[in-house]
Design a protein around this motif. Sequence first.
Motif, PDB file in Angstrom:
ATOM      1  N   ILE A  65     111.830  70.726  61.072  1.00  0.00           N
ATOM      2  CA  ILE A  65     112.757  69.540  60.328  1.00  0.00           C
ATOM      3  C   ILE A  65     113.541  68.629  61.341  1.00  0.00           C
ATOM      4  N   ALA A  66     113.107  67.299  61.050  1.00  0.00           N
ATOM      5  CA  ALA A  66     113.484  66.436  61.989  1.00  0.00           C
ATOM      6  C   ALA A  66     114.179  65.343  61.261  1.00  0.00           C
ATOM      7  N   ALA A  67     115.221  64.509  62.039  1.00  0.00           N
ATOM      8  CA  ALA A  67     115.987  63.579  61.636  1.00  0.00           C
ATOM      9  C   ALA A  67     115.509  62.290  62.472  1.00  0.00           C
ATOM     10  N   VAL A  68     114.903  61.228  61.946  1.00  0.00           N
ATOM     11  CA  VAL A  68     114.560  60.004  62.919  1.00  0.00           C
ATOM     12  C   VAL A  68     115.702  59.170  62.696  1.00  0.00           C
ATOM     13  N   ILE A  69     116.329  58.559  63.764  1.00  0.00           N
ATOM     14  CA  ILE A  69     117.711  57.876  63.933  1.00  0.00           C
ATOM     15  C   ILE A  69     117.045  56.683  64.389  1.00  0.00           C
ATOM     16  N   ASP A  70     117.856  55.599  63.536  1.00  0.00           N
ATOM     17  CA  ASP A  70     117.598  54.285  63.937  1.00  0.00           C
ATOM     18  C   ASP A  70     118.425  53.860  65.133  1.00  0.00           C
ATOM     19  N   ILE A  71     117.724  53.586  66.303  1.00  0.00           N
ATOM     20  CA  ILE A  71     118.517  53.234  67.455  1.00  0.00           C
ATOM     21  C   ILE A  71     119.491  52.038  67.454  1.00  0.00           C
ATOM     22  N   LYS A  72     118.993  51.069  66.817  1.00  0.00           N
ATOM     23  CA  LYS A  72     119.515  49.963  66.634  1.00  0.00           C
ATOM     24  C   LYS A  72     120.787  49.948  65.933  1.00  0.00           C
TER      25      LYS A  72
ATOM     26  N   ASP B  68     110.389  48.587  66.876  1.00  0.00           N
ATOM     27  CA  ASP B  68     111.540  49.148  67.357  1.00  0.00           C
ATOM     28  C   ASP B  68     111.321  50.959  67.668  1.00  0.00           C
ATOM     29  N   PRO B  69     112.078  51.126  68.704  1.00  0.00           N
ATOM     30  CA  PRO B  69     111.854  52.775  69.017  1.00  0.00           C
ATOM     31  C   PRO B  69     112.932  53.339  68.262  1.00  0.00           C
ATOM     32  N   VAL B  70     112.560  54.876  68.044  1.00  0.00           N
ATOM     33  CA  VAL B  70     113.443  55.668  67.541  1.00  0.00           C
ATOM     34  C   VAL B  70     113.716  56.888  68.160  1.00  0.00           C
ATOM     35  N   LEU B  71     114.892  57.501  67.789  1.00  0.00           N
ATOM     36  CA  LEU B  71     115.248  58.821  68.498  1.00  0.00           C
ATOM     37  C   LEU B  71     115.168  59.963  67.505  1.00  0.00           C
ATOM     38  N   VAL B  72     114.477  60.891  67.635  1.00  0.00           N
ATOM     39  CA  VAL B  72     114.530  62.236  66.776  1.00  0.00           C
ATOM     40  C   VAL B  72     115.187  63.344  67.193  1.00  0.00           C
ATOM     41  N   ILE B  73     116.003  63.933  66.469  1.00  0.00           N
ATOM     42  CA  ILE B  73     116.786  65.012  66.395  1.00  0.00           C
ATOM     43  C   ILE B  73     116.009  66.185  65.442  1.00  0.00           C
ATOM     44  N   SER B  74     115.918  67.518  66.329  1.00  0.00           N
ATOM     45  CA  SER B  74     114.935  68.113  65.235  1.00  0.00           C
ATOM     46  C   SER B  74     115.441  69.687  65.425  1.00  0.00           C
ATOM     47  N   ARG B  75     114.925  70.430  64.523  1.00  0.00           N
ATOM     48  CA  ARG B  75     115.356  71.893  64.569  1.00  0.00           C
ATOM     49  C   ARG B  75     114.029  72.672  64.050  1.00  0.00           C
ATOM     50  N   GLY B  76     113.701  73.689  64.557  1.00  0.00           N
ATOM     51  CA  GLY B  76     112.284  74.678  64.183  1.00  0.00           C
ATOM     52  C   GLY B  76     112.904  75.341  62.986  1.00  0.00           C
ATOM     53  N   LEU B  77     111.722  75.735  62.284  1.00  0.00           N
ATOM     54  CA  LEU B  77     112.055  76.569  61.105  1.00  0.00           C
ATOM     55  C   LEU B  77     111.228  78.026  61.182  1.00  0.00           C
ATOM     56  N   TYR B  78     111.875  78.849  61.195  1.00  0.00           N
ATOM     57  CA  TYR B  78     111.275  80.278  61.299  1.00  0.00           C
ATOM     58  C   TYR B  78     111.429  81.210  60.129  1.00  0.00           C
ATOM     59  N   ASP B  79     110.698  82.055  59.597  1.00  0.00           N
ATOM     60  CA  ASP B  79     110.890  82.798  58.627  1.00  0.00           C
ATOM     61  C   ASP B  79     111.436  84.056  59.169  1.00  0.00           C
ATOM     62  N   ALA B  80     111.599  85.058  58.073  1.00  0.00           N
ATOM     63  CA  ALA B  80     112.530  86.246  58.377  1.00  0.00           C
ATOM     64  C   ALA B  80     111.849  87.046  59.548  1.00  0.00           C
ATOM     65  N   GLU B  81     110.454  86.935  59.807  1.00  0.00           N
ATOM     66  CA  GLU B  81     110.011  87.667  60.810  1.00  0.00           C
ATOM     67  C   GLU B  81     109.724  86.835  62.252  1.00  0.00           C
ATOM     68  N   ASP B  82     110.628  85.910  62.056  1.00  0.00           N
ATOM     69  CA  ASP B  82     110.765  84.689  63.365  1.00  0.00           C
ATOM     70  C   ASP B  82     109.400  84.278  63.466  1.00  0.00           C
ATOM     71  N   ASN B  83     108.503  83.945  62.672  1.00  0.00           N
ATOM     72  CA  ASN B  83     107.337  83.139  62.726  1.00  0.00           C
ATOM     73  C   ASN B  83     107.514  81.869  62.666  1.00  0.00           C
ATOM     74  N   PHE B  84     106.927  81.061  63.625  1.00  0.00           N
ATOM     75  CA  PHE B  84     107.251  79.446  63.403  1.00  0.00           C
ATOM     76  C   PHE B  84     106.648  78.949  61.799  1.00  0.00           C
TER      77      PHE B  84
END
Length: 597
Positions: A165-172, A145-161
């Motif tokens: 963090i991502a949420a795996v969504i149950d498409i069904k 079963d395929p899934v959909l992923v919603i994500s956001r990047g995490l960066y420290d105080a100096e804007d370093n990658f």
Amino acid sequence: MLYAILIITLTVLVIYQNYQQQLAAYSSQVNQQIAQRNQLLALMQAQLLESKLEAIDQTLKLISSHPDFVSDPEPQTYLLRHYSINNPEMQALLHVNADGLLRYPQHLRGPLDLSGRDYFVVHQTTRTDKVYTSKPMLPGRGHEDPVLVISRGLYDAEDNFQGVIAAVIDIKTFSLALSGISVNAQLFSSIVHEEGEIVFRVPYQDFEPGQTLDYVTEHIKTDKLPLAGEGIYQRSNGDYYQFAYQTLPKWRLHVFVGENRAVVDELLSIYKFSHLRNSTLTALSLIILIVMTAWLIGRRLEINQQLIESKVALQQSYQRNQAIIKAIPDLLFTIDRSGKIVDFEQGESVPLLLPEEDFINKHISHTLPDFLARRTLKALHKTLDEGESDYYEYELNLVGNQHYFMARTSPINQNRMLVVVIDITERKKSEIALQWQATHDSLTKLPNRVLFYDRLNQAIAESARYKQPFCLLYIDLNDFKAVNDTYGHLNGDMLLILVAERIGDTIRESDTAARLAGDEFAIIINHSNYEEAQQVTEKLRQQLALEYELNEGVILNISASIGIACYPHDGKNADELISYADDTMYNDKRSTTAESS
């Protein structure tokens, strides 16, 4: 004879024109009803889809904004576990580090390398803080079963990658949630990625990732799809579908709703044939004999009856659409460009600020509190002038209880906007409770080390700005371990609670007392010098030295060693102040030990 032929000719022309007009009117009404159903369902499903995605995104924001999540994520793993369990539409919450390795949840065969996933690549290369919606994908081997992923990047105080963090969504599960909003069996919905790839269908159907919707792929080659639209297209099986769509720009998704025109075209053909037959018979009747006028009148009455039945059918369709709106548990407003509420539907789950009759045809500035009216007018201009949906949260006191709401706006046309209001009180209460737990000690209810450092840095910044000193007290209970060993940990915990209460009763409300660890406490005495700090220290020694009555009749005395550090004389930052206060506390403890010996 010529006159009769002229009359018959004119009559035939009139009948033919009437036939064309009624056929066009009926076709227009049917097509308009289909368009309205498609537009309404697309708008409602887009609102529902966006609200669910926003709720998941709020979870990502809450976790990623935790004070220590980026710098020290290991102790905060309980947040990922807590939120992944409480959301049935979320298969999992993923934490991927900066190297693309899956940190949470841990895999049995070792860390998984997710650096090739599109959501990781986007956040790593663009360094954007915006939410990203992936194409549908298979999670890994053994998953069908395929899934959909919603994500956001995490960066420290100096804007370093620092990872993703991502949420795996149950498409069904998502598809089943949208299936609750439907009109008839001829309707279908497709949620499509902005690049044309189908994410899922409603009702749910099994499919292979990579399938595309031709209408979207053809348009993205030339231009970008508008926020909303409609049209007709032919599928590969030869059926024609009339569709409408809504675009969710933030989520890079389109909500397509289509209705099979086979049934409608068949009804139109039947109606066209029936109406043409009636008109032909009428014309022939006039040509044969004028005496057939009575029969013609009867046929005319029959035609009128058909029109009445058509209007009844249209009215029933309108009532059905209204029933769909009433079935939605949320609060719905329709507001025109001037700010007047022109339509209103109360949901079962959202309490009202005023009676219903006080809303209709009233300007929002007359029915809503000033702050809420101003924010709604701002959303009105953004939605109608820029064509963009808007959302905002607010709180109201209703019948003595505090309620939290989230409002979402969508354009209906150039002059009207739909507002959907959702009651998020329970979610807000959970967030507030979680925030309190993250910043306070569960035993003594005092601020913990995280909140203490935040208050200490605030005090340093304020003192540096206004040139006013303050002092820090570092407290350690003497021989506390002996209390635990002799009387048990329950009495030790009760002693810590009583110590915290006496500290709170001794200092001012403007000061901050915190439990740092074990039997160690710290106090920030705002706007004070060393002499004033010494006075507070003596009061604390006196109060803490008083007798304590614990469980099972245990009565004991205990003393405390207290160190003092004053800003800016003893340190310019938090670490220097705490280090100095710790040193003076240990000097005090050594002095106390020497005196007792």
